[in-house]
Design a protein around this motif. Structure first.
Motif, PDB file in Angstrom:
ATOM      1  N   VAL A 163       0.970  -1.250   0.056  1.00  0.00           N
ATOM      2  CA  VAL A 163      -0.009   0.002   0.158  1.00  0.00           C
ATOM      3  C   VAL A 163       0.869   1.402  -0.157  1.00  0.00           C
ATOM      4  O   VAL A 163       2.145   1.241   0.430  1.00  0.00           O
ATOM      5  N   ARG A 164       0.226   2.090  -0.525  1.00  0.00           N
ATOM      6  CA  ARG A 164       1.037   3.595  -0.860  1.00  0.00           C
ATOM      7  C   ARG A 164       1.160   4.177   0.577  1.00  0.00           C
ATOM      8  O   ARG A 164       0.155   4.218   1.260  1.00  0.00           O
ATOM      9  N   THR A 165       2.415   4.691   1.067  1.00  0.00           N
ATOM     10  CA  THR A 165       2.317   5.322   2.431  1.00  0.00           C
ATOM     11  C   THR A 165       3.143   6.626   2.219  1.00  0.00           C
ATOM     12  O   THR A 165       3.333   7.497   3.206  1.00  0.00           O
ATOM     13  N   GLY A 166       3.475   7.117   1.135  1.00  0.00           N
ATOM     14  CA  GLY A 166       3.868   8.536   1.023  1.00  0.00           C
ATOM     15  C   GLY A 166       4.239   8.638  -0.562  1.00  0.00           C
ATOM     16  O   GLY A 166       4.171   7.512  -1.313  1.00  0.00           O
ATOM     17  N   ARG A 167       4.882   9.832  -0.828  1.00  0.00           N
ATOM     18  CA  ARG A 167       5.403  10.166  -2.181  1.00  0.00           C
ATOM     19  C   ARG A 167       6.675  11.348  -1.885  1.00  0.00           C
ATOM     20  O   ARG A 167       6.451  12.329  -0.766  1.00  0.00           O
ATOM     21  N   SER A 168       7.330  11.055  -2.775  1.00  0.00           N
ATOM     22  CA  SER A 168       8.579  12.055  -2.831  1.00  0.00           C
ATOM     23  C   SER A 168       8.757  12.565  -4.153  1.00  0.00           C
ATOM     24  O   SER A 168       8.691  11.672  -5.182  1.00  0.00           O
ATOM     25  N   PRO A 169       8.828  14.046  -4.180  1.00  0.00           N
ATOM     26  CA  PRO A 169       8.841  14.538  -5.719  1.00  0.00           C
ATOM     27  C   PRO A 169      10.277  14.344  -6.403  1.00  0.00           C
ATOM     28  O   PRO A 169      10.380  14.525  -7.584  1.00  0.00           O
ATOM     29  N   LEU A 170      11.260  13.930  -5.561  1.00  0.00           N
ATOM     30  CA  LEU A 170      12.755  13.401  -6.003  1.00  0.00           C
ATOM     31  C   LEU A 170      12.992  12.170  -6.007  1.00  0.00           C
ATOM     32  O   LEU A 170      12.733  11.595  -4.778  1.00  0.00           O
ATOM     33  N   ASP A 171      13.780  11.393  -6.602  1.00  0.00           N
ATOM     34  CA  ASP A 171      14.297  10.272  -6.540  1.00  0.00           C
ATOM     35  C   ASP A 171      15.321  10.227  -5.440  1.00  0.00           C
ATOM     36  O   ASP A 171      15.840  11.541  -4.885  1.00  0.00           O
ATOM     37  N   GLY A 172      16.226   9.218  -4.784  1.00  0.00           N
ATOM     38  CA  GLY A 172      16.903   9.265  -3.943  1.00  0.00           C
ATOM     39  C   GLY A 172      18.241   9.775  -4.317  1.00  0.00           C
ATOM     40  O   GLY A 172      19.074  10.309  -3.517  1.00  0.00           O
ATOM     41  N   GLN A 173      18.596  10.156  -5.616  1.00  0.00           N
ATOM     42  CA  GLN A 173      19.777  11.122  -6.067  1.00  0.00           C
ATOM     43  C   GLN A 173      19.425  12.614  -6.208  1.00  0.00           C
ATOM     44  O   GLN A 173      20.322  13.261  -6.797  1.00  0.00           O
ATOM     45  N   GLY A 174      18.094  13.023  -5.894  1.00  0.00           N
ATOM     46  CA  GLY A 174      17.683  14.338  -6.036  1.00  0.00           C
ATOM     47  C   GLY A 174      17.288  14.612  -7.214  1.00  0.00           C
ATOM     48  O   GLY A 174      17.142  15.921  -7.978  1.00  0.00           O
ATOM     49  N   ARG A 175      17.173  13.684  -8.326  1.00  0.00           N
ATOM     50  CA  ARG A 175      16.709  13.684  -9.438  1.00  0.00           C
ATOM     51  C   ARG A 175      14.992  13.821  -9.754  1.00  0.00           C
ATOM     52  O   ARG A 175      14.397  13.398  -8.698  1.00  0.00           O
ATOM     53  N   PRO A 176      14.490  14.466 -10.812  1.00  0.00           N
ATOM     54  CA  PRO A 176      13.117  14.700 -10.827  1.00  0.00           C
ATOM     55  C   PRO A 176      12.241  13.775 -11.290  1.00  0.00           C
ATOM     56  O   PRO A 176      11.366  13.665 -12.193  1.00  0.00           O
ATOM     57  N   TYR A 177      12.368  12.572 -10.585  1.00  0.00           N
ATOM     58  CA  TYR A 177      11.787  11.379 -10.906  1.00  0.00           C
ATOM     59  C   TYR A 177      11.081  10.763  -9.489  1.00  0.00           C
ATOM     60  O   TYR A 177      11.552  10.245  -8.599  1.00  0.00           O
ATOM     61  N   PRO A 178       9.757  11.337  -9.389  1.00  0.00           N
ATOM     62  CA  PRO A 178       8.857  11.082  -8.229  1.00  0.00           C
ATOM     63  C   PRO A 178       8.950   9.699  -7.833  1.00  0.00           C
ATOM     64  O   PRO A 178       8.862   8.756  -8.480  1.00  0.00           O
ATOM     65  N   LEU A 179       8.952   9.582  -6.429  1.00  0.00           N
ATOM     66  CA  LEU A 179       9.108   8.131  -5.759  1.00  0.00           C
ATOM     67  C   LEU A 179       7.465   7.846  -5.132  1.00  0.00           C
ATOM     68  O   LEU A 179       7.238   8.982  -4.502  1.00  0.00           O
ATOM     69  N   ILE A 180       6.946   6.794  -5.232  1.00  0.00           N
ATOM     70  CA  ILE A 180       6.037   6.432  -4.443  1.00  0.00           C
ATOM     71  C   ILE A 180       6.323   5.751  -3.259  1.00  0.00           C
ATOM     72  O   ILE A 180       7.201   4.359  -3.612  1.00  0.00           O
ATOM     73  N   HIS A 181       6.076   5.744  -2.118  1.00  0.00           N
ATOM     74  CA  HIS A 181       6.694   4.835  -0.909  1.00  0.00           C
ATOM     75  C   HIS A 181       5.652   3.964  -0.485  1.00  0.00           C
ATOM     76  O   HIS A 181       4.250   4.447  -0.458  1.00  0.00           O
ATOM     77  N   LEU A 182       6.070   2.705  -0.527  1.00  0.00           N
ATOM     78  CA  LEU A 182       5.156   1.688  -0.414  1.00  0.00           C
ATOM     79  C   LEU A 182       5.490   0.573   0.875  1.00  0.00           C
ATOM     80  O   LEU A 182       6.742   0.570   1.048  1.00  0.00           O
ATOM     81  N   ALA A 183       4.589   0.026   1.551  1.00  0.00           N
ATOM     82  CA  ALA A 183       4.686  -0.883   2.465  1.00  0.00           C
ATOM     83  C   ALA A 183       3.792  -2.222   2.407  1.00  0.00           C
ATOM     84  O   ALA A 183       2.712  -1.969   1.948  1.00  0.00           O
ATOM     85  N   TYR A 184       4.259  -3.301   2.652  1.00  0.00           N
ATOM     86  CA  TYR A 184       3.529  -4.362   2.694  1.00  0.00           C
ATOM     87  C   TYR A 184       2.582  -4.624   3.720  1.00  0.00           C
ATOM     88  O   TYR A 184       3.086  -4.272   4.930  1.00  0.00           O
ATOM     89  N   ALA A 185       1.225  -4.724   3.404  1.00  0.00           N
ATOM     90  CA  ALA A 185       0.264  -4.665   4.461  1.00  0.00           C
ATOM     91  C   ALA A 185      -0.625  -5.868   4.208  1.00  0.00           C
ATOM     92  O   ALA A 185      -1.641  -5.810   3.412  1.00  0.00           O
ATOM     93  N   PRO A 186      -0.382  -7.007   4.971  1.00  0.00           N
ATOM     94  CA  PRO A 186      -1.106  -8.211   4.874  1.00  0.00           C
ATOM     95  C   PRO A 186      -2.464  -8.157   5.092  1.00  0.00           C
ATOM     96  O   PRO A 186      -2.975  -7.349   6.092  1.00  0.00           O
TER      97      PRO A 186
END
Length: 145
Positions: A122-145
């Motif tokens: 499931v989605r737990t958040g979003r970041s506008p930049l990737d881990g190196q600061g590039r403009p590729y947004p990330l969706i943060h996910l966690a397993y939720a059984p």
């Protein structure tokens, strides 16, 4: 038949080849310059990383997963073998080791977002930049059984 095993030093070239082919097949949103910069970074660490591999009957890697402290940092499948359940098999293996596993996925990679959601993340958040600061947004996910 597919087997899951840990990587060995002699798997380095093959896992880089899997990464390159998978990125070329799924990450068309990367600029050419970013693609080259990320490639150089990946080649510097991936061959030595501890990875879980999905291998065929001849022990040839077909897909790999990198987990660091319960966070799946990478999951890549050779495009020739996509759709055969290798990614799902690796994720299920990772969940046996880390039942509350998390991961991040590029927002532009809609197929990957859908895959993880079908796997129970499931989605737990979003970041506008990737881990190196590039403009590729990330969706943060966690397993939720």
């Amino acid at each position: 038949m597919t087997t899951i095993r840990l990587s060995r030093p002699d798997d380095g070239d093959r896992v880089v080849a899997i990464w390159r082919a998978a990125v070329d097949a799924t990450h068309d949103f990367l600029t050419p310059d970013d693609r080259l910069a990320i490639d150089a970074m990946v080649c510097g660490f991936l061959p030595q990383a501890t990875l879980w591999l999905a291998v065929d009957a001849q022990d040839r890697p077909l897909a790999f997963m990198l987990i660091d402290d319960g966070h799946m940092e990478a999951l890549f499948v050779d495009p020739v073998y996509r759709g055969q359940g290798l990614g799902a098999t690796l994720v299920r293996h990772g969940l046996t080791l880390h039942p509350r596993m998390t991961t991040d996925v590029n927002e532009q990679n809609a197929q990957a977002v859908g895959f993880y959601e079908r796997m129970g993340f499931v989605r737990t958040g979003r970041s506008p930049l990737d881990g190196q600061g590039r403009p590729y947004p990330l969706i943060h996910l966690a397993y939720a059984p």
